[in-house]
Design a protein around this motif. Structure first.
Motif, PDB file in Angstrom:
ATOM      1  N   GLU A  99       0.230  -1.162  -0.160  1.00  0.00           N
ATOM      2  CA  GLU A  99      -0.206  -0.050  -0.013  1.00  0.00           C
ATOM      3  C   GLU A  99       0.758   1.177   0.141  1.00  0.00           C
ATOM      4  O   GLU A  99       0.403   2.511  -0.995  1.00  0.00           O
ATOM      5  CB  GLU A  99      -0.837   0.154   1.133  1.00  0.00           C
ATOM      6  N   ALA A 100       1.640   1.256   0.336  1.00  0.00           N
ATOM      7  CA  ALA A 100       3.034   1.925   0.869  1.00  0.00           C
ATOM      8  C   ALA A 100       3.864   2.368  -0.927  1.00  0.00           C
ATOM      9  O   ALA A 100       4.103   3.397  -1.369  1.00  0.00           O
ATOM     10  CB  ALA A 100       4.286   2.140   1.854  1.00  0.00           C
ATOM     11  N   MET A 101       3.920   1.530  -0.794  1.00  0.00           N
ATOM     12  CA  MET A 101       4.172   1.290  -2.481  1.00  0.00           C
ATOM     13  C   MET A 101       3.434   1.866  -3.366  1.00  0.00           C
ATOM     14  O   MET A 101       4.450   2.697  -4.592  1.00  0.00           O
ATOM     15  CB  MET A 101       5.044   0.083  -3.199  1.00  0.00           C
ATOM     16  N   ASP A 102       1.940   1.824  -3.596  1.00  0.00           N
ATOM     17  CA  ASP A 102       1.508   2.252  -4.415  1.00  0.00           C
ATOM     18  C   ASP A 102       1.377   3.700  -4.770  1.00  0.00           C
ATOM     19  O   ASP A 102       1.830   4.517  -5.476  1.00  0.00           O
ATOM     20  CB  ASP A 102       0.116   1.941  -4.087  1.00  0.00           C
ATOM     21  N   GLN A 103       1.363   4.029  -3.001  1.00  0.00           N
ATOM     22  CA  GLN A 103       1.039   5.733  -3.048  1.00  0.00           C
ATOM     23  C   GLN A 103       2.547   6.387  -3.546  1.00  0.00           C
ATOM     24  O   GLN A 103       2.673   6.987  -3.660  1.00  0.00           O
ATOM     25  CB  GLN A 103       0.900   5.770  -1.541  1.00  0.00           C
ATOM     26  N   LEU A 104       3.448   6.333  -3.125  1.00  0.00           N
ATOM     27  CA  LEU A 104       5.545   6.154  -3.555  1.00  0.00           C
ATOM     28  C   LEU A 104       4.964   6.284  -4.823  1.00  0.00           C
ATOM     29  O   LEU A 104       6.345   6.958  -5.565  1.00  0.00           O
ATOM     30  CB  LEU A 104       6.393   5.522  -2.699  1.00  0.00           C
ATOM     31  N   ASN A 105       4.962   5.440  -4.788  1.00  0.00           N
ATOM     32  CA  ASN A 105       4.722   5.018  -6.905  1.00  0.00           C
ATOM     33  C   ASN A 105       4.579   6.333  -7.321  1.00  0.00           C
ATOM     34  O   ASN A 105       5.173   6.731  -8.866  1.00  0.00           O
ATOM     35  CB  ASN A 105       4.227   3.840  -7.437  1.00  0.00           C
ATOM     36  N   LYS A 106       3.296   6.573  -7.109  1.00  0.00           N
ATOM     37  CA  LYS A 106       3.017   7.699  -7.590  1.00  0.00           C
ATOM     38  C   LYS A 106       3.655   9.035  -7.754  1.00  0.00           C
ATOM     39  O   LYS A 106       3.893   9.567  -8.377  1.00  0.00           O
ATOM     40  CB  LYS A 106       1.224   8.246  -7.382  1.00  0.00           C
ATOM     41  N   LEU A 107       4.054   8.915  -6.112  1.00  0.00           N
ATOM     42  CA  LEU A 107       4.815  10.124  -6.113  1.00  0.00           C
ATOM     43  C   LEU A 107       6.120  10.349  -7.274  1.00  0.00           C
ATOM     44  O   LEU A 107       6.764  10.846  -7.779  1.00  0.00           O
ATOM     45  CB  LEU A 107       5.799  10.289  -4.826  1.00  0.00           C
ATOM     46  N   PHE A 108       6.896   9.385  -7.386  1.00  0.00           N
ATOM     47  CA  PHE A 108       8.123   9.307  -8.047  1.00  0.00           C
ATOM     48  C   PHE A 108       7.676   9.454  -9.067  1.00  0.00           C
ATOM     49  O   PHE A 108       8.615   9.186 -10.068  1.00  0.00           O
ATOM     50  CB  PHE A 108       8.647   7.425  -7.676  1.00  0.00           C
ATOM     51  N   MET A 109       6.608   8.929 -10.156  1.00  0.00           N
ATOM     52  CA  MET A 109       6.299   9.016 -11.355  1.00  0.00           C
ATOM     53  C   MET A 109       5.720  10.150 -12.232  1.00  0.00           C
ATOM     54  O   MET A 109       6.076  10.803 -12.485  1.00  0.00           O
ATOM     55  CB  MET A 109       5.291   7.391 -11.841  1.00  0.00           C
ATOM     56  N   ASP A 110       5.483  11.139 -10.786  1.00  0.00           N
ATOM     57  CA  ASP A 110       5.143  12.503 -11.293  1.00  0.00           C
ATOM     58  C   ASP A 110       6.673  13.174 -10.983  1.00  0.00           C
ATOM     59  O   ASP A 110       6.991  14.505 -11.348  1.00  0.00           O
ATOM     60  CB  ASP A 110       4.514  12.567  -9.234  1.00  0.00           C
ATOM     61  N   ILE A 111       7.355  12.934  -9.817  1.00  0.00           N
ATOM     62  CA  ILE A 111       8.251  14.176  -9.739  1.00  0.00           C
ATOM     63  C   ILE A 111       9.824  14.136 -10.610  1.00  0.00           C
ATOM     64  O   ILE A 111      10.608  14.698 -10.960  1.00  0.00           O
ATOM     65  CB  ILE A 111       9.070  14.302  -7.905  1.00  0.00           C
ATOM     66  N   LEU A 112      10.234  12.498 -10.751  1.00  0.00           N
ATOM     67  CA  LEU A 112      11.533  12.009 -11.621  1.00  0.00           C
ATOM     68  C   LEU A 112      11.740  12.212 -11.867  1.00  0.00           C
ATOM     69  O   LEU A 112      12.180  13.370 -12.090  1.00  0.00           O
ATOM     70  CB  LEU A 112      10.691  12.263 -13.310  1.00  0.00           C
ATOM     71  N   ILE A 113      12.838  12.301 -10.716  1.00  0.00           N
ATOM     72  CA  ILE A 113      14.790  13.235  -9.770  1.00  0.00           C
ATOM     73  C   ILE A 113      14.935  12.002 -10.372  1.00  0.00           C
ATOM     74  O   ILE A 113      15.024  10.169 -11.046  1.00  0.00           O
ATOM     75  CB  ILE A 113      14.740  13.344  -8.451  1.00  0.00           C
ATOM     76  N   THR A 114      16.490  12.584 -11.272  1.00  0.00           N
ATOM     77  CA  THR A 114      17.177  11.350 -11.686  1.00  0.00           C
ATOM     78  C   THR A 114      18.865  12.436 -10.591  1.00  0.00           C
ATOM     79  O   THR A 114      18.271  13.385 -10.237  1.00  0.00           O
ATOM     80  CB  THR A 114      17.562  11.632 -13.169  1.00  0.00           C
ATOM     81  N   LYS A 115      20.388  11.474 -10.701  1.00  0.00           N
ATOM     82  CA  LYS A 115      21.256  12.451 -10.128  1.00  0.00           C
ATOM     83  C   LYS A 115      21.411  13.795 -10.891  1.00  0.00           C
ATOM     84  O   LYS A 115      22.331  14.254  -9.757  1.00  0.00           O
ATOM     85  CB  LYS A 115      22.282  11.239 -10.766  1.00  0.00           C
ATOM     86  N   ASP A 116      21.005  13.748 -11.759  1.00  0.00           N
ATOM     87  CA  ASP A 116      21.325  15.348 -12.868  1.00  0.00           C
ATOM     88  C   ASP A 116      20.608  16.283 -11.843  1.00  0.00           C
ATOM     89  O   ASP A 116      20.111  17.218 -12.893  1.00  0.00           O
ATOM     90  CB  ASP A 116      21.807  14.601 -14.510  1.00  0.00           C
ATOM     91  N   THR A 117      19.472  16.201 -11.260  1.00  0.00           N
ATOM     92  CA  THR A 117      18.228  16.937 -11.284  1.00  0.00           C
ATOM     93  C   THR A 117      18.933  17.617 -10.159  1.00  0.00           C
ATOM     94  O   THR A 117      18.730  17.084  -9.095  1.00  0.00           O
ATOM     95  CB  THR A 117      17.057  16.303 -10.618  1.00  0.00           C
ATOM     96  N   PRO A 118      18.822  19.142 -10.036  1.00  0.00           N
ATOM     97  CA  PRO A 118      19.630  20.242  -9.348  1.00  0.00           C
ATOM     98  C   PRO A 118      18.555  20.527  -8.110  1.00  0.00           C
ATOM     99  O   PRO A 118      17.328  20.067  -8.264  1.00  0.00           O
ATOM    100  CB  PRO A 118      19.345  21.708  -9.630  1.00  0.00           C
ATOM    101  N   GLN A 119      19.284  20.273  -6.886  1.00  0.00           N
ATOM    102  CA  GLN A 119      18.250  20.060  -5.750  1.00  0.00           C
ATOM    103  C   GLN A 119      17.535  20.626  -5.301  1.00  0.00           C
ATOM    104  O   GLN A 119      16.298  20.277  -5.069  1.00  0.00           O
ATOM    105  CB  GLN A 119      19.744  20.351  -4.627  1.00  0.00           C
ATOM    106  N   GLN A 120      18.144  22.172  -5.990  1.00  0.00           N
ATOM    107  CA  GLN A 120      16.299  23.158  -5.692  1.00  0.00           C
ATOM    108  C   GLN A 120      15.024  22.573  -6.866  1.00  0.00           C
ATOM    109  O   GLN A 120      13.671  22.722  -6.197  1.00  0.00           O
ATOM    110  CB  GLN A 120      16.355  24.320  -5.710  1.00  0.00           C
ATOM    111  N   GLU A 121      15.088  22.284  -7.871  1.00  0.00           N
ATOM    112  CA  GLU A 121      14.532  21.807  -8.404  1.00  0.00           C
ATOM    113  C   GLU A 121      13.670  20.156  -7.997  1.00  0.00           C
ATOM    114  O   GLU A 121      12.622  20.107  -8.197  1.00  0.00           O
ATOM    115  CB  GLU A 121      14.763  21.561  -9.976  1.00  0.00           C
TER     116      GLU A 121
END
Length: 156
Positions: A99-121
């Protein structure tokens, strides 16, 4: 004589046809042989968003405080198995496991951070996701698949 030539030609053609199109390999008698799969190099290392196998990171730990009170806690860690915990006190949500993974999946797929994403972004994307205008503490630790790390510890 002509009949033997025709019969011989038919027999030879049949043998060649069966040997060329037949299945006489070492797995020929196995009913469920597996076809070879093409494996992307990054999938061997744990996956990434580019390969469609994973989020691009193996660990994600997020803590947000508003007015000195803990409001968001999100933990995701994948070693041998995926482990997830999610708590959003603003919406009175506390989840574990799938259930937590379902909620986190929505977050991860929306924010799409990578190692190159600036910290403020990263901060801006996460605050926008949670519809927060401000925070008193923002802490995130992410371990990416390639071994790089993102650590933000901001107190206002």
């Amino acid at each position: 004589m002509k009949l033997f030539k025709i019969a011989g030609t038919v027999a030879l053609t049949s043998v060649l046809l069966l040997s060329g199109c037949g299945n006489f390999g070492k797995n020929a008698d196995k009913p469920k042989r597996e076809d070879a799969d093409i494996i992307h190099e990054h999938e061997k290392e744990g996956g990434s968003l580019e390969t469609g196998d994973g989020y691009g990171f193996t660990s994600f730990d997020l803590e947000i405080e508003v007015d000195g009170k803990d409001v968001i806690d999100a933990d995701y860690d994948i070693n041998e198995t995926a482990d997830a915990d999610y708590e959003n006190k603003l919406k009175n949500i506390k989840l574990k496991g799938n259930e937590a993974m379902d909620q986190l999946n929505k977050l991860f797929m929306d924010i799409l951070i990578t190692k190159d994403t600036p910290q403020q972004e990263v901060i801006d994307k996460i605050l926008k996701w949670y519809q927060l205008d401000s925070y008193s503490k923002f802490k995130i630790e992410v371990d990416f698949d390639d071994g790089t790390k993102l650590n933000i510890d901001d107190i206002q």
